[in-house]
Each structure stands twice: as C-alpha cells, then as structure tokens.
Scaffold this motif. Structure first.
Motif, mmCIF file in Angstrom:
data_model
loop_
_atom_site.group_PDB
_atom_site.id
_atom_site.type_symbol
_atom_site.label_atom_id
_atom_site.label_comp_id
_atom_site.label_asym_id
_atom_site.label_seq_id
_atom_site.Cartn_x
_atom_site.Cartn_y
_atom_site.Cartn_z
ATOM 1 N N LEU A 187 -18.347 1.847 2.096
ATOM 2 C CA LEU A 187 -17.011 1.241 2.080
ATOM 3 C C LEU A 187 -16.844 0.516 3.418
ATOM 4 O O LEU A 187 -17.170 1.067 4.463
ATOM 5 N N ARG B 88 0.816 -1.227 0.000
ATOM 6 C CA ARG B 88 0.000 0.000 0.000
ATOM 7 C C ARG B 88 0.846 1.272 0.000
ATOM 8 O O ARG B 88 0.344 2.355 -0.268
ATOM 9 N N ALA C 7 -17.318 -1.705 -1.482
ATOM 10 C CA ALA C 7 -15.875 -1.965 -1.600
ATOM 11 C C ALA C 7 -15.364 -2.234 -0.186
ATOM 12 O O ALA C 7 -15.955 -1.764 0.794
ATOM 13 N N GLU D 148 -8.522 -0.884 -3.867
ATOM 14 C CA GLU D 148 -9.936 -1.146 -3.561
ATOM 15 C C GLU D 148 -10.807 0.077 -3.866
ATOM 16 O O GLU D 148 -12.016 -0.027 -4.051
ATOM 17 N N LEU E 200 -4.413 2.349 -2.779
ATOM 18 C CA LEU E 200 -5.522 1.570 -2.221
ATOM 19 C C LEU E 200 -6.386 1.154 -3.418
ATOM 20 O O LEU E 200 -7.383 1.810 -3.737
ATOM 21 N N ILE F 249 -11.839 -2.570 2.369
ATOM 22 C CA ILE F 249 -10.400 -2.548 2.641
ATOM 23 C C ILE F 249 -10.197 -3.484 3.830
ATOM 24 O O ILE F 249 -10.862 -3.340 4.860
ATOM 25 N N TYR F 250 -9.310 -4.439 3.674
ATOM 26 C CA TYR F 250 -9.036 -5.359 4.786
ATOM 27 C C TYR F 250 -7.895 -4.811 5.636
ATOM 28 O O TYR F 250 -6.906 -4.298 5.109
ATOM 29 N N THR G 36 -18.207 -7.472 4.837
ATOM 30 C CA THR G 36 -17.347 -7.522 3.643
ATOM 31 C C THR G 36 -18.140 -7.980 2.428
ATOM 32 O O THR G 36 -17.829 -7.622 1.309
#
Ligand code: F6R
Length: 608
Positions: free
Chosen positions: A371, A274, A387, A286, A284, A389-390, A382
């Motif tokens: 998000l 990242r 979208a 995502e 990012l 972000i993990y 999730t």
C-alpha cells in the motif's frame, strides 16, 4: 535528484525554461544550465551555483529567438559541482545536447568503449557518456529518434533525460526509466519536466510517462513511443486541478513558513470525504478491496519514516494490528522475512525516494501486497503500489518536509480508526469522538499557529547560541522527538539528537551540562509523570529545558514551558509537530540559514 525541463512551442524558450527551473530548484541546486537551438546552432549556457548565477550569465547572451530548448538544475552524483559538470552535456562535438536526472550505472563500461572510438570527454559525469553514446548511435541509425532509443537501450540505471539537436531543430526528445518525467500539453506548445509546477503557468493538461517510454514533442504535436521498438503508445491526458498560487510563497518569507501555515487547510483537504460526522465513520475506499492485514510493516525514509513510526503507536493501540517500522535503506538489504498475511505500507511524500521504491519492489518480488501513502500524483510509488492513499497536501516546495508529515500522520490516524472500525473493536461513541476531534483540528491549529510562531521566535533568540540539542519524548511523542531533532539539524545545522526519554539514562545523559539544552515533549497522558522525571534528571545536571506540553506545569528554574492547546491523546501531536517545525524554522531564519534549500540536501532523493 536534479530537475529537468524541456520546451517546444511559440514563446522564447529560455525564459520559460528558467522559470520552470526556479520551481524545480528544490530537486537540486548546485549548478544549472540551458541548451537551445538558435539560428540552426546549438547553444549551451551553464553556471556553477544557484539559478541566479545562470540568470546573470544569460543576461549577456542573446537568446530570445530560440523557441525550444532544455534546462537542468543539478544535485551532484558523479563529478563535483562545477560548471564543467553542469548539464546540458554535448554529444559528438555538438550534434546534440542532453540533460539527465538519475544515474547511468554502466557508464564506466560505456565510457571505455567510447574512449576507444576516440570520443573526448569534457566532464566527469555519467550523462556525458550517454550524450556521446547517442552521437555514436546516430552514425548507425536512420535519425535522431532511433539513435536516442538505441543508446538508451544500452544504458542501465535510472534516468529522466531530455535532448535537443540542430538536426531536428523544432523537437525535444525525452525518456524515463525509474525517474520522474511528465509531459505538459499546451496549445501550440509542449513541455516535459520532472515535476508539474515547472510548467503549471502554461498548462494543467498532463500525461504521466512510464518507465521505458520516449516522448517526442514539438510546438504542435506530441507522441509517446515505446523504447523497445518505437511503437506508438496511446496515452491519456489528465487535467490537474492545482492552482499556481500553491506553488508560490503567498507573501510568506519562505516556502517552509507558508507550508507550516497551510497545515490547517491541508488537514481539511486530507480529511475531506474520509470522515462522516453524521454516521461517525471513517472511509478509505482505496482499501475496500484489500483484506485487513494481520500484521503491518511500514517502510519509509527520513520524515516519512517518523510519520510511520508515529502511526505504529496508533495502529497497535487503536486497531490492534501488530506493526513494525523499517528504514527503507536498511530493509532493502536485510533479506527481510515478510509474512503471508502481512501488508507493507510505503510512505513517501515524493513517491520517488530510491530506497523506498526499491523496498516496494522487493516486497512485490515476494508477491506480497504494498500500500502506498504518497503526496505526488503519478509518482513511481503510486504507479507501482497495489493501492494508494493520497495525502492531498499539495506541492511541498521547501526541502524540509512539514505539511507532508502532518498529512501522513493524519492518514495514519485515519488508517488506525478505519481498521478498528472494520474489525469492530472500536465503539461508535469513541469513533465519533475521534472523528469530531479530527474535524475540529484545522480550526484549533489555525488559531494556535500565530502564538506558536511568536513563542518560537522568542525561544530561537534565547537558544541561538546552542551547539547541541536533545529532543526527548515517550510513546507517540518519541517519533515527534526524532522529527524535532531532524528538523533542527537539517535547517540550522545545529547538532540535535532525538531520544526516547527512557533511554537517556543508558548513556546520552553523560552529555548534559549547562551548554547542552533539551527540548522535551510531555503530553497530558499516562506517560506525563515518567517524562517529567526524565526532565528533572536533565535539570539536576544543569541542563536547560524547553518543555512542550498541553498540561499546566509550574515554571521552574532553567525550564521554559511552552504550552500548547490540548487535544485528546495522540492528536495533540499535530499541534506539537507544528510548534517544533516553527522552532526549527525560527532558529534557522534567526541564524541566517537558507531555510528553503538547506545545504547538501535535495527534496527528492532518487539515488540511494
Ligand atoms: C526532511 C525530509 C526528508 C524526507 C525523506 C523522504 O525534512 O524531507 O527526510 O522525508 O527524504 O522523502 P519522501 O517522503 O519523499 O520519500
């Protein structure tokens, strides 16, 4: 709440179930039970209290011949935590045994109907209603599978359920609606569970089940079916690359301590791919298909809310995005007005928190973008967010969140830098400096943690008799103060309140006396002098102070200075957070509290 596991295979099922339950105990731990088929008969063993009570009971019960069964660890919702209310529950005089995580909302109406039909209830649970309803379904339906689906179609609410029946002795049936359930695919054995670590020693091949799906497993096959018409659904197996080591204590006294010490590694993982130091950019991927939001709304609960609040400061300062932060349980019932170009960011470690999930759905109902910022792969949030972000923090076992918050804050920092970069409002030099600092953070934290632990141990002894605590901070230190207070109260049961330093004069200062200590956060920035004067006001009223700071401060009477390494601006927060986590950990441990599983709590709050 509650953890469920089902097994069908070639090994003795009960030890597999117990081992799985020990890794699900974080989801609830007021009673536990197992159900299995042996010699064609259904056996149910349950016990009030921790899993150890169930294990002790099982020692007196021959159960090694069973090769399939179900297991449950409970966090009470309907009915007090007793053996009678523990799962599994029998349906129709032993036709089947059922375990359940969630709440059947229309259980009273169903119960009235079943009482009229002559069913006898042994517990106060909504689960037993469902168990009898399946038994009732069996009277009209051709087999257990149809009866299971028939009953579930009548249930409203949330559930992950698993069932065994002597009628189908090699099979475990399971289904989900708004509660987590994962299928584990092994060789000659299959699993269903609320979370992956439950079966991780046996397989890493998993299938994430969706709402409205039923799964049927036996030793050599698995099949996912639609609840509505029992048609077969084609599902993909995914391989998880988690290592069993991460789900173990690795020599630490508690999972919480291990997870605090894992934070440098978590930061590395979370940054990986990242941040590019050569180009000085944050990526990012995502978010690349989503427009830059004009406004951002962050919705979360508990510690995740604190991470969001911390992020608000950065998003406004660095990315100039107007940001508001909402507690999910308030947001969902407020009829919120969501602007057209506003994006909602829901933050949740588990991805299953009921209020946060409901907030997401409310935003979607208004056709606005959500998000997700989550740790648990395949969790409900999730799957439903536009979208995701993990945070890549790995499984967090300790009920109190530590490394997950660090990873959430880190993503918030990346998000602010990313949007600033996309908007062209940050120069390359500043971006590079921030990127370098973040890259160096794991090493700095790694080096600082052992000393922090020693200081925390000493302070814990000195302050162990305190009955109350204030936590004070300004600017980005304010959300940290809230988090510090939350950690102390949830772990050591000491009353603690987090306040914005400037609010003290507006009432709370009345509480200060020599028995009411204050944990103050003041970093080397523009706000230092302001917080320092608030600290002096506390001292002037005989209040003792722990000052967590990265600045050189002359020691004064009644003040314990806790110096941490200095990082640029808000990034010092990562060190401060770890210090506060260690302080709460050491207090709780010194006071002999159950650090990893504090009373009345559960890791995943899947009820509102
Ligand atoms: C406190 C803690 C909780 C959670 C909250 C939200 O240590 O862990 O306050 O942060 O229950 O959980 P998630 O992040 O899973 O939505």
């Amino acid at each position: 709440m509650c953890g469920i596991i089902g097994y069908a295979g070639h090994r003795p099922a009960v030890p597999v179930l117990i081992e799985g339950l020990s890794r699900l105990e974080y989801r609830g731990y007021d009673s536990a039970g197992v159900g299995f088929i042996q010699d064609g008969h259904l056996h149910i063993i349950k016990a009030e209290g921790r899993l150890s009570s169930l294990k002790a009971k099982l020692e007196k019960h021959p159960c090694l011949l069973a090769v399939n069964g179900i297991g449950h660890t409970r966090w009470a919702t309907h009915g007090i935590p007793t053996e009678r209310n523990a799962h599994p529950h029998l349906g129709g005089d032993g036709k089947l045994a059922l375990i359940h995580n969630g709440i059947i909302e229309n259980y009273q109406e169903l119960k009235a109907e079943l009482l009229e039909k002559g069913y006898d209830f042994q517990s106060e649970t909504d689960t037993e209603v469902l168990a009898h309803l399946i038994a009732e379904g069996r009277k009209q339906q051709p087999d257990m599978l149809h009866a299971f689906a028939w009953a579930l179609r009548r249930a409203r609410g949330a559930y992950a359920v698993a069932m065994v029946s002597p009628e189908d002795p090699g099979t475990v049936f399971a289904a989900r609606l708004a509660a987590p359930l994962i299928l584990g695919v092994g060789t000659g054995e299959h699993f269903v569970a609320s979370d992956i670590p439950a079966f991780l020693p046996y397989t890493r091949d998993v299938v994430f089940l969706q709402d409205g799906e039923i799964v049927r497993i036996n030793d050599c096959s698995w099949q996912v079916l639609s609840l509505s018409d029992l048609s077969v659904i084609d599902k993909k197996i995914q391989t998880i690359n988690w290592d069993m080591q991460v789900a173990q204590k690795n020599g630490y006294k508690h999972f919480m301590l291990k997870e605090i010490f894992e934070q440098p590694h978590v930061i590395e993982e979370c940054l990986s791919g990242r941040i590019n130091l050569k180009t000085g950019t944050v990526s990012l991927p995502e978010l690349q298909n989503l427009p830059i939001p004009e406004r951002l709304r962050i919705v979360a609960c508990g510690t995740s809310f604190h991470a969001g609040l911390w992020g608000q400061y950065l998003l406004e300062q660095i990315a100039h995005i107007p940001t508001v932060c909402d507690i999910a349980s308030e947001f969902r019932y407020r009829n919120p007005v969501i602007g057209n170009n506003e994006m909602t960011l829901v933050i949740s470690q588990s991805g299953e928190t009921a209020d946060t999930l409901a907030a997401l759905r409310l935003v979607h109902a208004q056709k606005k973008t959500v998000l997700g910022l989550c740790n648990v792969i395949g969790s409900s949030i999730t799957r439903e967010a536009d979208a995701v972000i993990y945070t890549q923090a790995g499984p967090e076992i300790s009920v109190a969140s530590t490394k997950a918050m660090t990873s959430q804050m880190l993503v918030m920092a990346l998000l602010a830098l990313y949007y600033a970069q996309r908007k062209g409002i940050i120069d390359l030099q500043a971006l590079n400096q921030a990127a370098k600092l973040l890259k160096n953070l794991p090493g700095i934290l790694q080096e600082a943690l052992p000393d922090m632990e020693k200081t925390a141990e000493k302070l814990a002894v000195q302050f162990s008799k305190a009955k109350d605590f204030f936590y004070l901070g300004r600017g980005h230190a304010y959300p940290l103060a809230l988090e510090g207070a939350l950690k102390l109260k949830e772990l050591s049961y000491i009353h603690a309140e987090g306040y914005a330093s400037g609010e003290m004069k507006h009432g709370p200062i009345a509480l200060i006396d020599s028995a009411f200590p204050t944990f103050a956060l003041a970093f080397d920035d523009d706000l230092f002098a302001k917080t320092k004067s608030n600290i002096e006001e506390v001292q002037a009223r005989n209040g003792s102070v722990i000052l967590l700071t990265d600045r050189d401060v002359n020691p004064e009477k009644g003040m314990h200075i806790w110096k941490i390494p200095s990082l640029y601006g808000p990034f010092t927060s990562f060190l401060a957070l770890s210090a506060m986590q260690l302080f709460s950990y050491c207090m709780a441990d010194y006071l002999g509290k159950d650090v990893d599983q504090p009373r009345n709590l559960a890791k995943s709050v899947t009820v509102e």
